[in-house]
Design an enzyme around this catalytic site. Structure first.
Site, mmCIF file in Angstrom:
data_model
loop_
_atom_site.group_PDB
_atom_site.id
_atom_site.type_symbol
_atom_site.label_atom_id
_atom_site.label_comp_id
_atom_site.label_asym_id
_atom_site.label_seq_id
_atom_site.Cartn_x
_atom_site.Cartn_y
_atom_site.Cartn_z
ATOM 1 N N ASP A 10 6.096 -1.258 -1.549
ATOM 2 C CA ASP A 10 6.119 -0.432 -1.929
ATOM 3 C C ASP A 10 7.413 1.431 -1.772
ATOM 4 O OD1 ASP A 10 3.823 -1.648 -2.649
ATOM 5 O OD2 ASP A 10 2.697 0.277 -1.609
ATOM 6 N N ASP A 52 3.207 0.744 -5.855
ATOM 7 C CA ASP A 52 1.473 1.281 -6.372
ATOM 8 C C ASP A 52 1.670 2.382 -8.091
ATOM 9 O OD1 ASP A 52 0.261 1.285 -4.152
ATOM 10 O OD2 ASP A 52 0.313 3.100 -3.863
ATOM 11 N N HIS A 54 -0.782 3.947 -10.516
ATOM 12 C CA HIS A 54 -1.751 4.527 -10.669
ATOM 13 C C HIS A 54 -1.668 4.761 -11.964
ATOM 14 C CE1 HIS A 54 -2.054 3.951 -5.719
ATOM 15 N NE2 HIS A 54 -1.540 4.398 -5.709
ATOM 16 N N SER A 60 -8.256 6.758 -5.500
ATOM 17 C CA SER A 60 -7.662 6.397 -4.253
ATOM 18 C C SER A 60 -7.576 8.284 -4.166
ATOM 19 C CB SER A 60 -6.459 6.240 -4.233
ATOM 20 O OG SER A 60 -5.247 6.277 -4.478
ATOM 21 N N HIS A 71 -0.453 10.063 -6.169
ATOM 22 C CA HIS A 71 1.011 9.951 -5.681
ATOM 23 C C HIS A 71 1.533 8.111 -6.460
ATOM 24 C CE1 HIS A 71 -1.631 7.052 -3.661
ATOM 25 N NE2 HIS A 71 -0.533 6.345 -3.519
ATOM 26 N N LYS A 94 0.450 -2.842 -8.842
ATOM 27 C CA LYS A 94 -0.904 -2.696 -7.957
ATOM 28 C C LYS A 94 -1.957 -1.665 -8.781
ATOM 29 C CE LYS A 94 0.772 -2.276 -3.672
ATOM 30 N NZ LYS A 94 0.479 -0.952 -2.760
ATOM 31 N N GLU A 101 -9.246 0.548 -6.098
ATOM 32 C CA GLU A 101 -8.163 0.604 -5.134
ATOM 33 C C GLU A 101 -7.489 -1.142 -5.194
ATOM 34 O OE1 GLU A 101 -5.917 1.923 -3.870
ATOM 35 O OE2 GLU A 101 -6.236 3.169 -2.705
ATOM 36 N N ALA A 129 3.612 1.235 3.517
ATOM 37 C CA ALA A 129 3.865 1.613 5.283
ATOM 38 C C ALA A 129 2.533 0.257 5.694
ATOM 39 C CB ALA A 129 2.928 2.903 5.211
ATOM 40 N N CYS A 133 0.100 -1.222 3.550
ATOM 41 C CA CYS A 133 0.028 -2.477 2.065
ATOM 42 C C CYS A 133 0.822 -2.786 2.675
ATOM 43 C CB CYS A 133 1.413 -1.742 0.968
ATOM 44 S SG CYS A 133 -0.304 -0.090 0.170
#
Length: 178
Positions: A10, A52, A54, A60, A71, A94, A101, A129, A133
Site C-alpha cells: 500500500d 487499496d 476501493h 470502510s 481514500h 484489494k 473490507e 501501515a 495492512c
C-alpha cells in the site's frame, strides 16, 4: 527460479502526508522501499505491490459507517503508487468490492496462488501501515505457509504504541523481523 518475493504494501499517495489517510512520516520510507525493490529485482525475486483499490462507495468509508475517510478510490490520484515499481511488478488490488473490507493482500485475491505458481517460499514485506495492512498481510502469509520476513526499516505505522504491539504480535506469530 527464485524462491523469494518482495511484497510492497500500500505505498499509495493517500497514505502519505498530505493524502486522505496519511501515515505520519510514511514518505520517509519511500527511498528505503525503492532501494529494496531495486535490490530484490537484481536478485531475480518477484516484486508484488498491494494496493487499496476501493470503489466510490466502499464500506470502510465514514459515509457508509466505516472508520476511515474516503481514500484510494479506484483510478484517482490518491490511489497511485509513490514508489518506483518495475514494469513486471505483480499488482494486487484489494478491498475492491463495495461491501467487503480487506486489510491483507491475501484477502479476496489470488496472491497466494501467484506466489506458489512462481515457486516462492519466502516473502519479505515492507510498506504501510504497520499495524493494519502490513500486519494483516504478514500474518496471512504465515497462514498460507510462507516464511515471512518484515523489513523493519521500510515499514511505518500510524501510532507508535500500536505499531510496537503489532510488531510484537507478528514476532510471536513467527514473522522474522529484520
Amino acid at each position: 527460479m527464485p524462491e523469494e518475493a518482495l511484497i510492497v504494501v500500500d505505498m499509495q499517495r493517500d497514505f502519505m502526508p498530505g493524502g486522505a489517510l496519511p501515515v505520519p512520516g510514511g514518505d520517509k520510507i519511500i527511498p528505503k522501499v525503492n532501494e529494496y525493490i531495486k535490490t530484490f529485482k537484481e536478485r531475480g525475486a518477484l516484486i508484488v505491490a498491494t494496493r487499496d483499490w476501493h470503489p466510490e462507495n466502499h464500506i470502510s468509508f465514514k459515509e457508509r459507517g466505516g472508520p476511515w475517510p474516503r481514500h484510494c478510490v479506484q483510478n484517482t490520484p490518491g490511489a497511485e503508487f509513490v514508489v518506483e515499481l518495475p514494469a513486471d511488478v505483480v499488482i494486487i488490488s484489494k478491498a475492491t468490492e463495495p461491501d467487503k473490507e480487506a486489510y491483507s493482500g491475501f484477502e479476496g485475491t489470488n496472491l497466494a496462488d501467484i506466489l506458489r505458481e512462481r515457486g516462492v517460499r519466502r516473502v519479505y514485506i515492507c510498506g504501510v501501515a504497520t499495524e493494519y495492512c502490513v500486519k494483516a498481510t504478514a500474518l496471512d502469509a504465515l497462514k498460507h505457509g510462507f516464511e515471512v520476513y518484515l523489513l523493519r526499516d521500510a515499514v511505518k505505522g500510524i501510532n507508535p504504541e500500536d505499531e510496537e504491539r503489532a510488531l510484537e504480535e507478528m514476532r510471536k506469530a513467527g514473522v522474522k523481523i529484520l
